[in-house]
Scaffold this active site. Sequence first.
Site, PDB file in Angstrom:
ATOM      1  N   ARG A   1       0.854  -1.197   0.000  1.00 56.76           N
ATOM      2  CA  ARG A   1       0.000   0.000   0.000  1.00 56.76           C
ATOM      3  C   ARG A   1       0.886   1.241   0.000  1.00 56.76           C
ATOM      4  O   ARG A   1       1.814   1.343   0.811  1.00 56.76           O
ATOM      5  CB  ARG A   1      -0.911  -0.001   1.227  1.00 56.76           C
ATOM      6  CG  ARG A   1      -1.964   1.096   1.233  1.00 56.76           C
ATOM      7  CD  ARG A   1      -2.747   1.021   2.516  1.00 56.76           C
ATOM      8  NE  ARG A   1      -3.788   2.037   2.595  1.00 56.76           N
ATOM      9  CZ  ARG A   1      -4.324   2.461   3.733  1.00 56.76           C
ATOM     10  NH1 ARG A   1      -3.921   1.957   4.891  1.00 56.76           N
ATOM     11  NH2 ARG A   1      -5.257   3.392   3.734  1.00 56.76           N
TER      12      ARG A   1
ATOM     13  N   PHE B   1       1.351  10.751   1.906  1.00 60.39           N
ATOM     14  CA  PHE B   1       0.811  10.180   3.153  1.00 60.39           C
ATOM     15  C   PHE B   1       1.791   9.161   3.739  1.00 60.39           C
ATOM     16  O   PHE B   1       2.564   9.477   4.633  1.00 60.39           O
ATOM     17  CB  PHE B   1      -0.559   9.566   2.895  1.00 60.39           C
ATOM     18  CG  PHE B   1      -1.209   8.998   4.128  1.00 60.39           C
ATOM     19  CD1 PHE B   1      -0.985   9.536   5.385  1.00 60.39           C
ATOM     20  CD2 PHE B   1      -2.068   7.906   4.044  1.00 60.39           C
ATOM     21  CE1 PHE B   1      -1.582   9.014   6.521  1.00 60.39           C
ATOM     22  CE2 PHE B   1      -2.677   7.370   5.170  1.00 60.39           C
ATOM     23  CZ  PHE B   1      -2.429   7.931   6.401  1.00 60.39           C
TER      24      PHE B   1
ATOM     25  N   GLN C   1       3.097   1.348   3.235  1.00 58.01           N
ATOM     26  CA  GLN C   1       2.877   0.301   4.245  1.00 58.01           C
ATOM     27  C   GLN C   1       3.370  -1.047   3.733  1.00 58.01           C
ATOM     28  O   GLN C   1       3.199  -1.389   2.565  1.00 58.01           O
ATOM     29  CB  GLN C   1       1.387   0.213   4.595  1.00 58.01           C
ATOM     30  CG  GLN C   1       1.050  -0.784   5.687  1.00 58.01           C
ATOM     31  CD  GLN C   1      -0.414  -0.734   6.062  1.00 58.01           C
ATOM     32  OE1 GLN C   1      -1.094   0.267   5.824  1.00 58.01           O
ATOM     33  NE2 GLN C   1      -0.912  -1.808   6.671  1.00 58.01           N
TER      34      GLN C   1
ATOM     35  N   ASN D   1      -1.979  -1.157  12.496  1.00 59.29           N
ATOM     36  CA  ASN D   1      -2.824  -2.034  13.310  1.00 59.29           C
ATOM     37  C   ASN D   1      -4.249  -1.982  12.816  1.00 59.29           C
ATOM     38  O   ASN D   1      -4.593  -1.205  11.921  1.00 59.29           O
ATOM     39  CB  ASN D   1      -2.731  -1.657  14.797  1.00 59.29           C
ATOM     40  CG  ASN D   1      -3.127  -0.210  15.049  1.00 59.29           C
ATOM     41  OD1 ASN D   1      -4.098   0.286  14.499  1.00 59.29           O
ATOM     42  ND2 ASN D   1      -2.361   0.481  15.890  1.00 59.29           N
TER      43      ASN D   1
ATOM     44  N   PHE E   1       4.532   1.072   8.702  1.00 54.23           N
ATOM     45  CA  PHE E   1       4.469   2.022   7.600  1.00 54.23           C
ATOM     46  C   PHE E   1       5.482   3.136   7.844  1.00 54.23           C
ATOM     47  O   PHE E   1       5.903   3.392   8.987  1.00 54.23           O
ATOM     48  CB  PHE E   1       3.053   2.580   7.420  1.00 54.23           C
ATOM     49  CG  PHE E   1       2.538   3.387   8.586  1.00 54.23           C
ATOM     50  CD1 PHE E   1       2.755   4.760   8.659  1.00 54.23           C
ATOM     51  CD2 PHE E   1       1.829   2.774   9.608  1.00 54.23           C
ATOM     52  CE1 PHE E   1       2.279   5.503   9.719  1.00 54.23           C
ATOM     53  CE2 PHE E   1       1.345   3.515  10.679  1.00 54.23           C
ATOM     54  CZ  PHE E   1       1.566   4.876  10.736  1.00 54.23           C
TER      55      PHE E   1
ATOM     56  N   LEU F   1      -2.475  10.690  13.404  1.00 55.22           N
ATOM     57  CA  LEU F   1      -2.235   9.282  13.766  1.00 55.22           C
ATOM     58  C   LEU F   1      -1.615   9.127  15.140  1.00 55.22           C
ATOM     59  O   LEU F   1      -1.404   7.999  15.594  1.00 55.22           O
ATOM     60  CB  LEU F   1      -1.329   8.626  12.717  1.00 55.22           C
ATOM     61  CG  LEU F   1      -1.852   8.588  11.281  1.00 55.22           C
ATOM     62  CD1 LEU F   1      -0.838   7.922  10.370  1.00 55.22           C
ATOM     63  CD2 LEU F   1      -3.185   7.867  11.212  1.00 55.22           C
TER      64      LEU F   1
ATOM     65  N   HIS G   1      -1.261   4.939  16.508  1.00 58.81           N
ATOM     66  CA  HIS G   1      -0.247   4.018  16.006  1.00 58.81           C
ATOM     67  C   HIS G   1       1.060   4.298  16.740  1.00 58.81           C
ATOM     68  O   HIS G   1       1.412   5.454  16.985  1.00 58.81           O
ATOM     69  CB  HIS G   1      -0.057   4.200  14.495  1.00 58.81           C
ATOM     70  CG  HIS G   1      -1.276   3.890  13.699  1.00 58.81           C
ATOM     71  ND1 HIS G   1      -1.529   2.644  13.178  1.00 58.81           N
ATOM     72  CD2 HIS G   1      -2.331   4.665  13.348  1.00 58.81           C
ATOM     73  CE1 HIS G   1      -2.681   2.663  12.530  1.00 58.81           C
ATOM     74  NE2 HIS G   1      -3.192   3.882  12.614  1.00 58.81           N
TER      75      HIS G   1
END
Length: 520
Positions: A321, A326, A329, A368, A379, A388, A392
Amino acid sequence: MGKRQHQKDKMYITYSEWTTQYGGKQAGSDIGQKAAFRRLPFDHCSLSLQPFEHPYCTPDGTIFDLTSIMPYLKKFGTSPINGEPMEPKALLKLNFFKNAEGKYHCPVTYKVFTNNTHLVTIKKSGNVYANDAVETLNIKPKHWKDLLTDEPFTRKDIITLQDPQHLEKFNIADFHHVKNQIKVNDEEEKKAREDPGYHLKATTLETREILDELYREYKPKEDKQEGAKKADKTNAAHYSTGAVAAGFTSTAMAPVTEHEAAVIDEDIIRYERVKKKGYVRIATNKGNLNVELHCEMVPKTCENFILLCSRGYYNNTTFHRSIRNFMIQGGDPDGTGKGGESAWGKPFKDEFKPNLTHSGRGVLSMANSGTNTNKSQFFITYRSCRHLDNKHSVFGRVVGGLETLTSMEVVETDKKDKPKEDIKIESISVFVNPFDEVDVELKEEREKNIKAKEEAAKQRASATVSVAPKVDEAPKVYKSGVGKYISPSTSTSKRISDEEATKYSSKKKAKGGFGNFSSW
């Protein structure tokens, strides 16, 4: 007086007077055969009392299920109905027919069978018909052939399975195996009895849903009888295990009379001693990424990542991903974003620190699926992602190879944010692992403590002087008679004369008063 004053004075005993005053028959007191009659439905086995699946009958028309009657005959060799000897070869297979609604019916008249239908079967074919069809099409015209198979038969081959005028054989209370409580417990029934839900006769929809969820998610605790860890100098807590108090106040606990220090978890001791950062290199097909790990602040997350790297868990995996501006991952061996396991085989808790945030480019954080669900996926951010934080766990940052991160960001992706060109992790090298250093340090410290204990025990053993036990000797005899054990040297001691005794006593008395004042 009134007109109706004598209307209760009747010349006969009324029903209420007979039942209440004179001991007559009470309502509901019928305890005869009719009251004790318990009807077995025609489509049930006479042994298991459950609906049959493989129906067989005896020459007298009693129906059994093959899976129930065969084990019974092998064990007892008698009929479950009357207790008389019975052999398996006496059983006749029955052929019941069902309509579109799944109900038993006559294959000729299509009449649905009920508990009040007269049922018969032909011995040679085993087909079950309504008695009306056999009476009309076979007996009256004397056409002695099966209505379906054209197989010839005689009047004696007609077996009555159910006669509404004679239902005595369907009375469960008269069954031999019910009266004497005779059962054959097979293995399946034994296993079913072990299930707690076996004894639940009726449950609601809500109860069934709760039980299904319980059976699906509940896992009993594994009884691992591991040796109890004893506290040493490194892992001993300042408090006890509480076993003495528990054994004293609880009847369920075994009594313990000695206090023992509680054992602190090994991870707590190890993580307290971690003071360094870890360093790894992620080799990809786009270049290398040098990563610094915050092992002293989030030790659990960093140890998970280092252990997986040292085992080669991430080798030949892809970043599944990537979202421009951004993050990217990876860490899933399946490449789907739904797989992966932690180094310990189960998810571990989040670790948040106020000074570890998703600020800047190249921040390494755990992916997660919710709170405390960290596994293997991670990531790397392309830009700041402060939304975030506290969701995370941040555990590292890229300190070298930002140009590699840029080349990874420019790779085009599809509608599901999957890179069209594979971005593969070829290998990960661990340069600095502070956890191994702590393990070596603890091992050396424990060995020193063991040696110190052994030396102290040796010193205590050498300091103790061994004293030989005294041997009882008989006393020496100096003479015969009284005082035979007294030495003559003690008897010839100097004795004070009477004059010296009087002088001594007078001097002693002179010290007590004022005297004649001549010395004043």
